[in-house]
Design an enzyme around this catalytic site. Structure first.
Site, PDB file in Angstrom:
ATOM      1  N   HIS A  30      33.611  51.781  83.948  1.00 33.70           N
ATOM      2  CA  HIS A  30      32.693  50.400  83.784  1.00 33.70           C
ATOM      3  C   HIS A  30      32.721  49.770  82.555  1.00 33.70           C
ATOM      4  O   HIS A  30      33.054  48.425  82.314  1.00 33.70           O
ATOM      5  CB  HIS A  30      31.586  50.998  83.981  1.00 33.70           C
ATOM      6  CG  HIS A  30      30.251  49.972  83.934  1.00 33.70           C
ATOM      7  ND1 HIS A  30      30.021  49.176  85.280  1.00 33.70           N
ATOM      8  CD2 HIS A  30      29.547  49.356  82.968  1.00 33.70           C
ATOM      9  CE1 HIS A  30      28.882  48.398  84.694  1.00 33.70           C
ATOM     10  NE2 HIS A  30      28.911  48.402  83.317  1.00 33.70           N
ATOM     11  N   GLU A  31      33.016  50.731  81.601  1.00 35.43           N
ATOM     12  CA  GLU A  31      32.820  50.041  80.088  1.00 35.43           C
ATOM     13  C   GLU A  31      34.356  49.429  79.868  1.00 35.43           C
ATOM     14  O   GLU A  31      34.469  48.508  78.924  1.00 35.43           O
ATOM     15  CB  GLU A  31      32.488  51.060  79.056  1.00 35.43           C
ATOM     16  CG  GLU A  31      31.184  51.589  79.094  1.00 35.43           C
ATOM     17  CD  GLU A  31      30.196  50.557  78.966  1.00 35.43           C
ATOM     18  OE1 GLU A  31      30.382  49.529  78.198  1.00 35.43           O
ATOM     19  OE2 GLU A  31      28.899  50.406  79.568  1.00 35.43           O
ATOM     20  N   HIS A  34      34.626  46.043  80.996  1.00 37.09           N
ATOM     21  CA  HIS A  34      34.017  45.141  79.783  1.00 37.09           C
ATOM     22  C   HIS A  34      35.045  44.979  78.776  1.00 37.09           C
ATOM     23  O   HIS A  34      35.279  43.846  78.456  1.00 37.09           O
ATOM     24  CB  HIS A  34      32.763  45.590  79.277  1.00 37.09           C
ATOM     25  CG  HIS A  34      31.653  45.763  80.135  1.00 37.09           C
ATOM     26  ND1 HIS A  34      31.201  44.648  81.135  1.00 37.09           N
ATOM     27  CD2 HIS A  34      30.691  46.823  80.500  1.00 37.09           C
ATOM     28  CE1 HIS A  34      30.061  44.823  81.614  1.00 37.09           C
ATOM     29  NE2 HIS A  34      29.819  46.254  81.419  1.00 37.09           N
TER      30      HIS A  34
END
Length: 351
Positions: A30-31, A34
């Protein structure tokens, strides 16, 4: 003797270690979404960290410091100007709304993509794929009495669209009277079947209808593999979304929810029996994480996206004095809710 003790400790410990590592992978993916989006958008990334708490070691490459921390329960991607104002032209806060929207949404997108990949992995060993077309009935079947016939392709249960047998499994849970309205495709025409009856059983407070028919298989080819991976991913997304709606509407009680502790126990239990069976669970959790993060709630990515969307529509940022308290309050409520769910999971284990 010492070897036996160590072996017993390890046999009880490793499934939980697997569960924690899976959670760590999901959050890092998920990170990383980003992170990649920020780099592509020309945003300065100060830190990319795996884990929380005290630093174990770090290394700086270019402008970004990569850290590994002690507590392996998450991670973060710290961008310049993400949480406060900055004069740097490459800061998150100084980029266009479209670029910020792209960076924020990519975390959830990466979770959804990971879910798709994992689902594909689970389908690789299969020689054929299931369909929703009835091939025959088991002994003591009741659904054929209600009008279901061999050759019927089930396309709806109630008002819910059926794409895969995974959708059927979910549609067959928590049905009060054991009867379902179904829509099938029969000889090229849609046929509505009312009150199709099934036998039921209950497990952990949730009732399940017994599927008393078996379905037609579909030959495995490259195209059918891609199609099945996509359709199963869509079905997982729909099930997650419907589960949220059912929780809000009260179809499922709070007892049906699990937090990190409950999910960790469930994963470790499955890992003890069959390590491969963890992959579809991980796929569902990854998709769940992606969809949950897109909900327009404060403190979630979806809440930030909502404020950016308002900015795009009206051409003006929502003042920080209004946005910041909303996210702070949302984070506090989310934290309290997670503590409540965690307490419920722990209480369920020690009862």
């Amino acid at each position: 003797m010492i070897k036996i003790i160590i072996s017993k400790i390890w046999s009880g410990f490793w499934p939980y270690l697997i569960a924690v590592l899976l959670f760590l992978i999901l959050i890092i993916i998920h990170e990383f979404g980003h992170f990649i989006a920020a780099k592509l958008s020309g945003i300065k990334v100060n830190e990319f960290a795996v884990g929380f708490g005290p630093k174990l070691f770090s290394k700086k490459f270019g402008e970004t410091t990569y850290k590994f921390n002690l507590i392996p329960l998450g991670g973060y991607c710290a961008m310049e100007g993400e949480e406060e104002s900055s004069s740097d032209t490459r800061a998150f806060c100084n980029k266009s709304a479209i670029k910020r929207f792209f960076v924020v949404i990519m975390g959830a997108i990466f979770n959804l993509l990971l879910g798709f990949v994992l689902i594909g992995i689970t389908l690789i060993p299969q020689d054929s794929f299931t369909t929703t077309t009835v091939a025959g009935f088991y002994e003591d079947s009741t659904s054929n009495i209600g009008g279901l016939e061999i050759g019927d392709k089930i396309i709806k249960v109630g008002n819910r669209r059926i794409i895969t047998t995974y959708d059927l499994s979910y549609a067959f849970t928590n049905v009060d009277d054991g009867k379902l309205d179904m829509t099938v495709l029969r000889n090229g025409e849609k046929v509505k079947l009312n009150n199709v009856s099934f036998k039921s059983e209950t497990e952990k407070g949730i009732s399940y209808l017994k599927v008393d028919f078996y379905v037609v298989g579909k030959k495995k080819t490259v195209l059918s593999f891609i199609s099945e991976s996509f359709k199963t991913s869509v079905s997982n997304c729909l099930v997650v979304w419907r589960s949220l709606i059912d929780l809000i509407s009260g179809k499922y009680g709070i007892s049906a929810m699990s937090g990190p502790v409950g999910v960790t126990v469930a994963i470790s239990s499955v890992a003890k029996q069959n390590l491969q069976a963890v992959i579809p669970i991980m796929a569902l959790i990854s998709i769940n994480l992606g969809i949950f993060n897109l909900l327009p709630l404060p403190a979630l990515d979806g809440g930030r996206l909502l404020f950016i969307l308002i900015e795009i529509i009206f051409g003006k940022k929502v003042p920080e004095k209004y946005e910041a308290p909303v996210h702070t309050a949302g984070f506090a409520i989310l934290l309290l809710f997670m503590l409540f769910i965690t307490f419920k999971d722990i209480w369920g284990l020690i009862k």
